[in-house]
Enzyme design. Structure first.
Site, short mmCIF file in Angstrom:
data_model
loop_
_atom_site.label_atom_id
_atom_site.label_comp_id
_atom_site.label_asym_id
_atom_site.label_seq_id
_atom_site.Cartn_x
_atom_site.Cartn_y
_atom_site.Cartn_z
N GLU A 291 36.80 90.00 106.92
CA GLU A 291 37.67 89.34 107.89
C GLU A 291 38.37 88.15 107.22
OE1 GLU A 291 37.03 87.02 112.15
OE2 GLU A 291 35.85 88.84 111.74
N ASP B 176 40.73 84.89 108.58
CA ASP B 176 40.99 84.27 109.88
C ASP B 176 41.98 83.12 109.85
OD1 ASP B 176 39.11 85.83 111.18
OD2 ASP B 176 37.53 84.33 111.09
N GLU C 286 42.51 80.66 113.21
CA GLU C 286 42.20 80.38 114.61
C GLU C 286 42.77 79.01 114.96
OE1 GLU C 286 38.05 80.70 115.47
OE2 GLU C 286 37.96 82.84 114.97
#
Length: 295
Positions: A103, A105, A107
Site C-alpha cells: 500500500e 498512502d 491521507e
C-alpha cells in the site's frame, strides 16, 4: 544569494511546477472507476470529467479503479473538504489485497476552520507499514484543485504535490527492507468519519451541522503498467500524448538537483512528523531505511 532571495526563487519554481502539473488531460470516472460504498453519495458529473465524494451522519463514500497497476505514475487533482473538516479523513492511495498487502498512502486529516490539514503518508510492504511521514501544506487545499501524484518504479516511490516531491521511499531490499514490487495495486479513494483519532488525536469531533462534507476530484491520469495486460501496456497513459519520452519517464525517475532542493525545502519547512526521527517509538533502534540516504 540571501536567504530571502533563495526562498523567492523556490516559491516561484514551485508555482510554475504547480501550473504545469494542473494542465494534464484527464481520464474518465465512468470508464476508469467503480463505486465501493456510499451509493448516491458518489456523484460523477459532466460526462465523467468530475467526481465528488460526500460524507453525512450515516455514511461516507468511496471509489476504486477498475484496473490494477504494477508500477507507474498516478496523478489525481483533488479539492478537499472546506471549512470545519475536523474528524473527516479523505484518502487517496494504492493498495493490493490480503494480509500481506502492499500500500502507498496519501491521507488528508481534516481540522477545525482556520487550522491546516495534515497530509499523512505511509508505505506498506508485505503487510507491514509503520512508515508514517506527515506534512502541512504550503497552500489551502480546499479553495482550488491541486495535483497529488505517486511515482512508483522498481527503484523507488516518490510522493509529489503539484509535481513537487515531498517524500522518497527507496528500494532497500539489499539491506533487508521489503519493497512493493510484486503485487498489482488498485487506486482507492474515500471520504469517511474518523473523529476517534483524525483531528488532534480524537479530541476534536466531527460537527455534523456542517454535513454533508464534500471532496472533489478531476483530471485522473494513470501512466502505468496495467496488470494482466501485455507488456505493451506499460507506459501508455490513460490520455493521448505525443511525447513518448515523457510517458515512460516514470520508469527510471529519480530526483535531480532541483528536485532534491525542493524535497529538502518541503521537509524542513512543512514536515510535522517523521517516523525516522521518533526515537521513543523505536527504543531498540530506528528502522534500517532511516539510516540510509533519503534520496
Amino acid at each position: 544569494m540571501s536567504s530571502s532571495k533563495v526562498s523567492m526563487v523556490l516559491l516561484l519554481s514551485l508555482f510554475i511546477a504547480s501550473i504545469l502539473a494542473m494542465t494534464a488531460s484527464a481520464g474518465n470516472f465512468f470508464q476508469d472507476f467503480d463505486i465501493t460504498f456510499g451509493d448516491q453519495r458518489v456523484k460523477i458529473l459532466e460526462g465523467g470529467k468530475f467526481l465528488t465524494l460526500n460524507l453525512d451522519q450515516y455514511s461516507g463514500s468511496g471509489f476504486k479503479s477498475k484496473n490494477e497497476y504494477l508500477f507507474g505514475r498516478i496523478d489525481m487533482q483533488i479539492k478537499l473538504v472546506p471549512g470545519n473538516s475536523a474528524g473527516t479523513v479523505t484518502t487517496y492511495y494504492l493498495s493490493s489485497e490480503g494480509p500481506t498487502h502492499d500500500e502507498i498512502d496519501f491521507e488528508f486529516l481534516g481540522n477545525s476552520s482556520g487550522d491546516p490539514y495534515t497530509l499523512h503518508t505511509n508505505v506498506f510492504s508485505q503487510g507491514k507499514g509503520d512508515r508514517e511521514q506527515q506534512f502541512h501544506l504550503w497552500f489551502d487545499p480546499t479553495t482550488a484543485f491541486h495535483t497529488y501524484s505517486f511515482v512508483w518504479n522498481s527503484q523507488r516511490i516518490i510522493f509529489l504535490v503539484d509535481n513537487i516531491p515531498i517524500r522518497v521511499f527507496n528500494n532497500m531490499e539489499s539491506f533487508g527492507v521489503p519493497f512493493p514490487k510484486n503485487q498489482p495495486m488498485r487506486i482507492y479513494s474515500s471520504l469517511w468519519n474518523a473523529d476517534d483519532w483524525a483531528t488532534q488525536g480524537g479530541r476534536v469531533k466531527t460537527d455534523w451541522t456542517q454535513a454533508p462534507f464534500t471532496a472533489s476530484y478531476r483530471n485522473f491520469k494513470a501512466n502505468a503498467c496495467v496488470a494482466g495486460s501485455s507488456s505493451s501496456s506499460c507506459g501508455v497513459a490513460t490520455v493521448a500524448s505525443t511525447d513518448k519520452t515523457q510517458q515512460s519517464a516514470w520508469q527510471t525517475q529519480t530526483l535531480d538537483a532541483a528536485g532534491r532542493n525542493r524535497l529538502r525545502w518541503v521537509q524542513q519547512k512543512f514536515m510535522v512528523y517523521n517516523y525516522c526521527s521518533d526515537l521513543k517509538r523505536f527504543p531498540q533502534g530506528l528502522p534500517v531505511e532511516c539510516k540510509r540516504s533519503r534520496f
